[in-house]
Motif scaffolding. Structure first.
Motif, PDB file in Angstrom:
ATOM      1  N   ARG A  96       0.843  -1.212   0.000  1.00 29.58           N
ATOM      2  CA  ARG A  96       0.000   0.000   0.000  1.00 29.58           C
ATOM      3  C   ARG A  96       0.873   1.255   0.000  1.00 29.58           C
ATOM      4  O   ARG A  96       0.810   2.107   0.896  1.00 29.58           O
ATOM      5  CB  ARG A  96      -0.925  -0.009   1.218  1.00 29.58           C
ATOM      6  N   THR A  97       1.697   1.378  -1.013  1.00 31.30           N
ATOM      7  CA  THR A  97       2.682   2.457  -1.062  1.00 31.30           C
ATOM      8  C   THR A  97       2.054   3.832  -0.900  1.00 31.30           C
ATOM      9  O   THR A  97       0.934   4.090  -1.349  1.00 31.30           O
ATOM     10  CB  THR A  97       3.469   2.418  -2.381  1.00 31.30           C
ATOM     11  N   GLN A  98       2.810   4.704  -0.260  1.00 31.60           N
ATOM     12  CA  GLN A  98       2.428   6.091  -0.047  1.00 31.60           C
ATOM     13  C   GLN A  98       3.472   6.989  -0.716  1.00 31.60           C
ATOM     14  O   GLN A  98       4.596   6.560  -0.979  1.00 31.60           O
ATOM     15  CB  GLN A  98       2.371   6.397   1.450  1.00 31.60           C
ATOM     16  N   GLN A  99       3.109   8.234  -0.955  1.00 29.05           N
ATOM     17  CA  GLN A  99       4.042   9.143  -1.630  1.00 29.05           C
ATOM     18  C   GLN A  99       5.318   9.345  -0.821  1.00 29.05           C
ATOM     19  O   GLN A  99       6.393   9.509  -1.404  1.00 29.05           O
ATOM     20  CB  GLN A  99       3.356  10.479  -1.928  1.00 29.05           C
ATOM     21  N   GLU A 100       5.216   9.298   0.503  1.00 30.35           N
ATOM     22  CA  GLU A 100       6.411   9.491   1.320  1.00 30.35           C
ATOM     23  C   GLU A 100       7.375   8.306   1.246  1.00 30.35           C
ATOM     24  O   GLU A 100       8.491   8.384   1.768  1.00 30.35           O
ATOM     25  CB  GLU A 100       6.041   9.754   2.788  1.00 30.35           C
ATOM     26  N   ASP A 101       6.942   7.215   0.588  1.00 26.63           N
ATOM     27  CA  ASP A 101       7.844   6.081   0.395  1.00 26.63           C
ATOM     28  C   ASP A 101       8.812   6.327  -0.758  1.00 26.63           C
ATOM     29  O   ASP A 101       9.761   5.557  -0.944  1.00 26.63           O
ATOM     30  CB  ASP A 101       7.056   4.796   0.101  1.00 26.63           C
ATOM     31  N   SER A 102       8.574   7.369  -1.528  1.00 27.38           N
ATOM     32  CA  SER A 102       9.450   7.680  -2.660  1.00 27.38           C
ATOM     33  C   SER A 102      10.860   7.961  -2.144  1.00 27.38           C
ATOM     34  O   SER A 102      11.063   8.818  -1.276  1.00 27.38           O
ATOM     35  CB  SER A 102       8.931   8.893  -3.427  1.00 27.38           C
ATOM     36  N   ALA A 103      11.816   7.223  -2.666  1.00 30.48           N
ATOM     37  CA  ALA A 103      13.205   7.334  -2.202  1.00 30.48           C
ATOM     38  C   ALA A 103      14.061   6.404  -3.056  1.00 30.48           C
ATOM     39  O   ALA A 103      13.546   5.655  -3.891  1.00 30.48           O
ATOM     40  CB  ALA A 103      13.319   6.919  -0.736  1.00 30.48           C
ATOM     41  N   VAL A 104      15.367   6.469  -2.820  1.00 34.69           N
ATOM     42  CA  VAL A 104      16.272   5.468  -3.394  1.00 34.69           C
ATOM     43  C   VAL A 104      16.512   4.413  -2.323  1.00 34.69           C
ATOM     44  O   VAL A 104      16.926   4.739  -1.209  1.00 34.69           O
ATOM     45  CB  VAL A 104      17.610   6.092  -3.832  1.00 34.69           C
ATOM     46  N   TYR A 105      16.231   3.177  -2.663  1.00 28.73           N
ATOM     47  CA  TYR A 105      16.411   2.073  -1.732  1.00 28.73           C
ATOM     48  C   TYR A 105      17.730   1.371  -2.071  1.00 28.73           C
ATOM     49  O   TYR A 105      17.923   0.888  -3.179  1.00 28.73           O
ATOM     50  CB  TYR A 105      15.222   1.117  -1.803  1.00 28.73           C
ATOM     51  N   LEU A 106      18.610   1.340  -1.083  1.00 29.51           N
ATOM     52  CA  LEU A 106      19.965   0.818  -1.279  1.00 29.51           C
ATOM     53  C   LEU A 106      20.157  -0.474  -0.501  1.00 29.51           C
ATOM     54  O   LEU A 106      19.775  -0.576   0.664  1.00 29.51           O
ATOM     55  CB  LEU A 106      20.996   1.842  -0.814  1.00 29.51           C
ATOM     56  N   CYS A 107      20.768  -1.423  -1.155  1.00 32.82           N
ATOM     57  CA  CYS A 107      21.111  -2.693  -0.523  1.00 32.82           C
ATOM     58  C   CYS A 107      22.626  -2.783  -0.428  1.00 32.82           C
ATOM     59  O   CYS A 107      23.355  -2.283  -1.302  1.00 32.82           O
ATOM     60  CB  CYS A 107      20.560  -3.847  -1.359  1.00 32.82           C
ATOM     61  N   ALA A 108      23.122  -3.386   0.631  1.00 31.08           N
ATOM     62  CA  ALA A 108      24.557  -3.580   0.800  1.00 31.08           C
ATOM     63  C   ALA A 108      24.804  -4.955   1.398  1.00 31.08           C
ATOM     64  O   ALA A 108      23.957  -5.490   2.111  1.00 31.08           O
ATOM     65  CB  ALA A 108      25.157  -2.501   1.705  1.00 31.08           C
ATOM     66  N   SER A 109      25.959  -5.526   1.103  1.00 29.88           N
ATOM     67  CA  SER A 109      26.329  -6.788   1.727  1.00 29.88           C
ATOM     68  C   SER A 109      27.765  -6.718   2.215  1.00 29.88           C
ATOM     69  O   SER A 109      28.562  -5.903   1.736  1.00 29.88           O
ATOM     70  CB  SER A 109      26.143  -7.963   0.751  1.00 29.88           C
ATOM     71  N   SER A 110      28.084  -7.545   3.178  1.00 33.68           N
ATOM     72  CA  SER A 110      29.448  -7.635   3.676  1.00 33.68           C
ATOM     73  C   SER A 110      29.738  -9.072   4.053  1.00 33.68           C
ATOM     74  O   SER A 110      28.826  -9.866   4.290  1.00 33.68           O
ATOM     75  CB  SER A 110      29.661  -6.695   4.869  1.00 33.68           C
TER      76      SER A 110
END
Lengths: 114, 113
Positions: free
Chosen positions: A81-95
């Motif tokens: 149920r996405t909202q406008q405030e969810d707009s962003a760059v989603y970054l994944c990282a691993s180590s």
């Protein structure tokens, strides 16, 4: 691949729809992170997986957000149920999960909720 | 609660001069610190790190200093180059607890030619 891979690179969705973001970590890395960066903001922690331990979900902003990591490898971040405030760059990282090592980031998924 | 703080949002320096980027932390259990660099439309890339058993680590033009008593670290870039213009994030973790990386909000560095 040699690095962390995220898909899709861009996603535009309508408000109220569900979205799934995928992260393929570097092979053999036991730790996996999700962060997001909203416009003009810093890196906001969302969730952290480390081996077989229970994930640290302390950064998830609401119960609309969830993530899983299957087989200790690929991870999916789901936003319901996405909202406008969810707009962003989603970054994944691993180590590698061994202490004193840095995390390697993917290119991110730019999510736009219209 | 912001455990890693980068209080200056931006810094502008002349090419060839030194850039000093500061970072403060509040969690005394942090024992490993990292700096990342981020260009627009790219993911952050690791730059340099330091363990709490050291007070200085140097890699080419980049040096990180750690002052544990003050809970403060800084990144020095000398000489600064226009290609260094980016957002720099400070990060920290408690390796003993196998904890997550905690990031600051970032500093935008602009190096003027």
């Amino acid at each position: 691949g040699a690095g962390v891979s995220q898909s899709p690179s861009n996603k535009v969705t309508e408000k109220g729809k569900d979205v799934e973001l995928r992260c393929d970590p570097i092979s053999g890395h036991t730790a996996l992170y999700w962060y997001r960066q909203s416009l003009g903001q810093g890196l906001e922690f969302l969730i952290y997986f480390q081996g077989n331990s229970a994930p640290d979900k302390s950064g998830l902003p609401s119960d609309r957000f969830s993530a899983e990591r299957t087989g200790g490898s690929v991870s999916t971040l789901t936003i319901q149920r996405t909202q406008q405030e969810d707009s962003a760059v989603y970054l994944c990282a691993s180590s590698p999960g061994v202490w004193n090592t840095e995390a390697f980031f993917g290119q991110g998924t730019r999510l736009t909720v219209v | 609660d912001q455990q890693v703080k980068q209080n200056s949002p931006s810094l502008s320096v002349q090419e060839g001069r030194i850039s000093i980027l500061n970072c403060d932390y509040t969690n005394s259990m942090f024992d490993y610190f990292l700096w990342y660099k981020k260009y627009p439309a790219e993911g952050p890339t690791f730059l340099i790190s330091i363990s709490s058993i050291k007070d200085k680590n140097e890699d080419g033009r980049f040096t990180v200093f750690l002052n544990k008593s003050a809970k403060h670290l800084s990144l020095h870039i000398v000489p600064s180059q226009p290609g260094d213009s980016a957002v720099y994030f400070c990060a920290a973790r408690n390796t003993g607890a196998n904890s997550k990386l905690t990031f600051g909000k970032g500093i935008t560095l602009s190096v003027r030619p």
